[in-house]
Design a protein around this motif. Structure first.
Motif, mmCIF file in Angstrom:
data_model
loop_
_atom_site.group_PDB
_atom_site.id
_atom_site.type_symbol
_atom_site.label_atom_id
_atom_site.label_comp_id
_atom_site.label_asym_id
_atom_site.label_seq_id
_atom_site.Cartn_x
_atom_site.Cartn_y
_atom_site.Cartn_z
ATOM 1 N N LEU A 1 -28.495 5.225 107.129
ATOM 2 C CA LEU A 1 -27.080 4.844 107.080
ATOM 3 C C LEU A 1 -26.229 6.015 106.602
ATOM 4 C CD1 LEU A 1 -27.296 1.249 105.524
ATOM 5 C CD2 LEU A 1 -26.349 1.800 107.779
ATOM 6 N N ARG A 2 -26.661 6.645 105.529
ATOM 7 C CA ARG A 2 -25.870 7.753 104.976
ATOM 8 C C ARG A 2 -25.825 8.932 105.947
ATOM 9 N NH1 ARG A 2 -28.885 6.148 100.444
ATOM 10 N NH2 ARG A 2 -30.230 8.001 100.559
ATOM 11 N N ALA A 3 -26.955 9.176 106.632
ATOM 12 C CA ALA A 3 -26.983 10.272 107.608
ATOM 13 C C ALA A 3 -26.006 10.026 108.746
ATOM 14 C CB ALA A 3 -28.397 10.448 108.154
ATOM 15 N N ALA A 4 -25.809 8.748 109.097
ATOM 16 C CA ALA A 4 -24.890 8.394 110.176
ATOM 17 C C ALA A 4 -23.473 8.166 109.678
ATOM 18 C CB ALA A 4 -25.395 7.136 110.898
ATOM 19 N N GLY A 5 -23.253 8.288 108.362
ATOM 20 C CA GLY A 5 -21.928 8.045 107.816
ATOM 21 C C GLY A 5 -21.520 6.587 107.862
ATOM 22 N N LYS A 6 -22.501 5.685 107.720
ATOM 23 C CA LYS A 6 -22.242 4.253 107.828
ATOM 24 C C LYS A 6 -22.649 3.523 106.548
ATOM 25 C CE LYS A 6 -20.846 4.295 112.147
ATOM 26 N NZ LYS A 6 -19.474 3.895 112.541
ATOM 27 N N ALA A 7 -22.092 2.341 106.382
ATOM 28 C CA ALA A 7 -22.497 1.410 105.333
ATOM 29 C C ALA A 7 -22.377 0.008 105.926
ATOM 30 C CB ALA A 7 -21.611 1.568 104.098
ATOM 31 N N GLY A 8 -23.091 -0.956 105.346
ATOM 32 C CA GLY A 8 -23.089 -2.295 105.936
ATOM 33 C C GLY A 8 -22.981 -3.389 104.899
ATOM 34 N N LYS A 9 -22.488 -4.545 105.342
ATOM 35 C CA LYS A 9 -22.262 -5.659 104.423
ATOM 36 C C LYS A 9 -23.379 -6.699 104.428
ATOM 37 C CE LYS A 9 -17.180 -5.703 104.326
ATOM 38 N NZ LYS A 9 -15.977 -6.532 104.579
ATOM 39 N N THR A 10 -23.985 -6.948 105.592
ATOM 40 C CA THR A 10 -24.975 -8.024 105.689
ATOM 41 C C THR A 10 -26.389 -7.464 105.647
ATOM 42 O OG1 THR A 10 -23.484 -9.441 106.958
ATOM 43 C CG2 THR A 10 -25.842 -9.935 107.100
ATOM 44 N N VAL A 11 -27.168 -7.941 104.671
ATOM 45 C CA VAL A 11 -28.559 -7.520 104.500
ATOM 46 C C VAL A 11 -29.458 -8.623 105.049
ATOM 47 C CG1 VAL A 11 -30.331 -6.803 102.856
ATOM 48 C CG2 VAL A 11 -27.929 -6.222 102.442
ATOM 49 N N THR A 12 -30.428 -8.244 105.877
ATOM 50 C CA THR A 12 -31.334 -9.210 106.487
ATOM 51 C C THR A 12 -32.784 -8.797 106.245
ATOM 52 O OG1 THR A 12 -29.744 -9.723 108.246
ATOM 53 C CG2 THR A 12 -32.047 -10.312 108.659
ATOM 54 N N VAL A 13 -33.581 -9.773 105.869
ATOM 55 C CA VAL A 13 -35.023 -9.566 105.748
ATOM 56 C C VAL A 13 -35.709 -10.355 106.859
ATOM 57 C CG1 VAL A 13 -37.081 -9.980 104.339
ATOM 58 C CG2 VAL A 13 -34.984 -9.156 103.275
ATOM 59 N N LYS A 14 -36.600 -9.689 107.572
ATOM 60 C CA LYS A 14 -37.368 -10.307 108.651
ATOM 61 C C LYS A 14 -38.823 -10.440 108.212
ATOM 62 C CE LYS A 14 -38.815 -9.280 113.443
ATOM 63 N NZ LYS A 14 -38.620 -8.317 114.568
ATOM 64 N N ILE A 15 -39.401 -11.614 108.373
ATOM 65 C CA ILE A 15 -40.780 -11.858 107.983
ATOM 66 C C ILE A 15 -41.541 -12.443 109.161
ATOM 67 C CG2 ILE A 15 -42.336 -13.073 106.409
ATOM 68 C CD1 ILE A 15 -38.812 -13.033 105.339
ATOM 69 N N ARG A 16 -42.662 -11.818 109.507
ATOM 70 C CA ARG A 16 -43.543 -12.354 110.554
ATOM 71 C C ARG A 16 -44.878 -12.709 109.913
ATOM 72 N NH1 ARG A 16 -43.465 -9.087 115.756
ATOM 73 N NH2 ARG A 16 -41.585 -10.359 115.985
ATOM 74 N N PHE A 17 -45.272 -13.985 110.067
ATOM 75 C CA PHE A 17 -46.501 -14.466 109.449
ATOM 76 C C PHE A 17 -47.709 -14.168 110.329
ATOM 77 C CE2 PHE A 17 -43.070 -17.000 107.645
ATOM 78 C CZ PHE A 17 -43.354 -16.913 106.292
ATOM 79 N N ARG A 18 -48.887 -14.472 109.820
ATOM 80 C CA ARG A 18 -50.124 -14.137 110.525
ATOM 81 C C ARG A 18 -50.237 -14.856 111.859
ATOM 82 N NH1 ARG A 18 -55.119 -15.917 107.021
ATOM 83 N NH2 ARG A 18 -56.109 -14.987 108.855
ATOM 84 N N ASP A 19 -49.576 -16.046 111.986
ATOM 85 C CA ASP A 19 -49.607 -16.789 113.252
ATOM 86 C C ASP A 19 -48.467 -16.375 114.185
ATOM 87 O OD1 ASP A 19 -47.448 -17.846 111.931
ATOM 88 O OD2 ASP A 19 -48.102 -19.936 112.033
ATOM 89 N N PHE A 20 -47.774 -15.266 113.857
ATOM 90 C CA PHE A 20 -46.679 -14.689 114.627
ATOM 91 C C PHE A 20 -45.375 -15.485 114.518
ATOM 92 C CE2 PHE A 20 -50.100 -12.254 116.357
ATOM 93 C CZ PHE A 20 -49.542 -11.056 116.745
#
Length: 413
Positions: free
Chosen positions: A294-313
């Protein structure tokens, strides 16, 4: 100075252009939902008397079937071919996710169609070839689709490289390609010289006939042919265009279709993780990586998202929108860990990711309360800038967040 010398431009110093191309994209998507067709000659397209092949599996290509071929001819060449109607909303959906994967590596992504795109990865921590392999793995892990990557200093050669990286159809089944093909900087003309002129963009049947009449069969012969005589044979603009490409001159930059809407990073593990503590280590490292980009691109963001994939996909996401945009790895990690707390990870997690969206220019970032809490102490923004300077000077591995230190063996997405 000769006309030939005028057409040449300074050679790029870094082969940072990637061309990523899905293998038999429409067919690959269809086989994912109809796995019983795997290994069979399959085509997507119209089946009527005026229908044409839009995509063909490598098993069908071994019979000579290819895209844009009339369906009636495809059936004559391969009587056992399975024809499927196109499902373009599905292809667009899958394409959108794949383009999202590409944009997780760089905001400089220029889609050419639903199944191919150019990327410019100049300045990335990994080498362009390493990024090519990472892209192939992540697209396969997340979408079940193979792709080929060409790496070069210019677009023309990167696209040619992806073609050479693809599998080869044979009667015994597709022969696996190299996956990532690099045209080394400084060796472009030697690489091109023996190749047929038909591999240059813009050489169709009519142009090929003109070139044949003046004794040009290879790209090397085209590169050495006097420009003035070439322009007399095929026209000024077309002649200049082909002459430039034959000499590996292609100044076109990668132009993103739109500004990046999000940045993310994911990790696929060699073994499933079952505790918030172990996953928290990964979130710290991923948050640091995303924040750095983000810093390298000169950007910042408001929404943080966590993605989780379980063993059964099974895959879920959890998101939270902050009051102001951030580009700090510490803040992202804190928010990501908070989001993870609400998830039961005991069944086993095979992939976790961190993403930031609602991006804006970082110079428009509003200062948070933490920035004013103790004006005598360095802010996280100051710390992040110091980290960036250290990495720029000594490499990406020179400094890591303490919470990301871990010795487990894991795969990389």
């Amino acid at each position: 100075m000769t006309r030939k010398a005028q057409s040449e431009s300074p050679r790029p110093q870094s082969g940072s252009i990637l061309h990523v191309d899905m293998d038999a994209f429409f067919v690959s998507v269809e086989v994912l939902r109809r796995p019983e067709l795997r290994g069979l000659p399959v085509a997507v397209g119209g089946t009527g008397s005026r229908g044409v092949v839009a995509s063909a599996s490598y098993e069908a290509r071994a019979y000579g079937v290819h895209s844009a071929m009339p369906a009636t001819r495809a059936r004559r060449l391969c009587p056992d071919i399975v024809f499927l109607p196109g499902d373009h909303p599905l292809y667009q959906e899958v394409s959108g996710r794949i383009m999202g994967i590409l944009r997780s590596f760089t905001p400089l992504v220029e889609p050419l169609s639903v199944d191919e795109a150019f990327l410019d990865v100049a300045g990335a921590h990994h080498s362009p070839v390493e990024i090519g392999h990472l892209i192939r793995k992540q697209v396969l892990d997340e979408e079940g689709i193979h792709c080929a990557v060409g790496v070069a200093a210019v677009k023309f050669l990167a696209k040619l490289g992806s073609k050479l990286a693809k599998p080869t159809p044979t009667p015994a089944g597709p022969s696996e390609g190299v996956g990532v093909f690099e045209v080394p900087v400084g060796q472009e003309r030697a690489f091109l010289a023996p190749r047929p002129v038909t591999e240059i963009w813009g050489v169709g049947p009519a142009t090929l006939a003109h070139l044949d009449r003046i004794g040009i069969a290879t790209i090397g012969e085209l590169a050495e042919f006097p420009l003035e005589r070439l322009e007399e044979a095929i026209g000024k603009a077309h002649g200049q265009h082909l002459h430039n490409l034959a000499n590996a001159v292609d100044p076109r930059p990668v132009i993103p279709e739109t500004a990046a809407k999000s940045m993310s990073r994911e990790e696929t593990f060699a073994r499933d993780l079952h505790t918030h503590e172990d996953l928290g280590v990964e979130l710290v490292a991923l948050s640091d990586s995303v924040a750095s980009r983000l810093r390298a691109a000169g950007k910042a963001g408001k929404t943080v998202t966590v993605k989780i994939r379980f063993r059964d996909f099974r895959t879920i996401t959890r998101s939270h929108t902050l009051a102001s945009a951030v580009d700090s790895g510490v803040v992202l990690a804190r928010e990501a860990k908070q989001l993870l707390k609400s998830v039961d990870v005991a069944p086993g997690v095979r992939l976790i990711g961190v993403g930031v969206s609602e991006l804006e220019d970082s110079d428009q970032r509003q200062l948070s309360f933490e920035d004013f809490a103790d004006s005598s102490a360095p802010s996280w923004h100051d710390v992040d800038l110091a980290i960036d300077r250290i990495r720029d000077r000594f490499g990406s591995g020179a400094i890591r967040p303490g919470g990301a230190v871990d010795t487990r063996s894991k795969g990389t997405a």
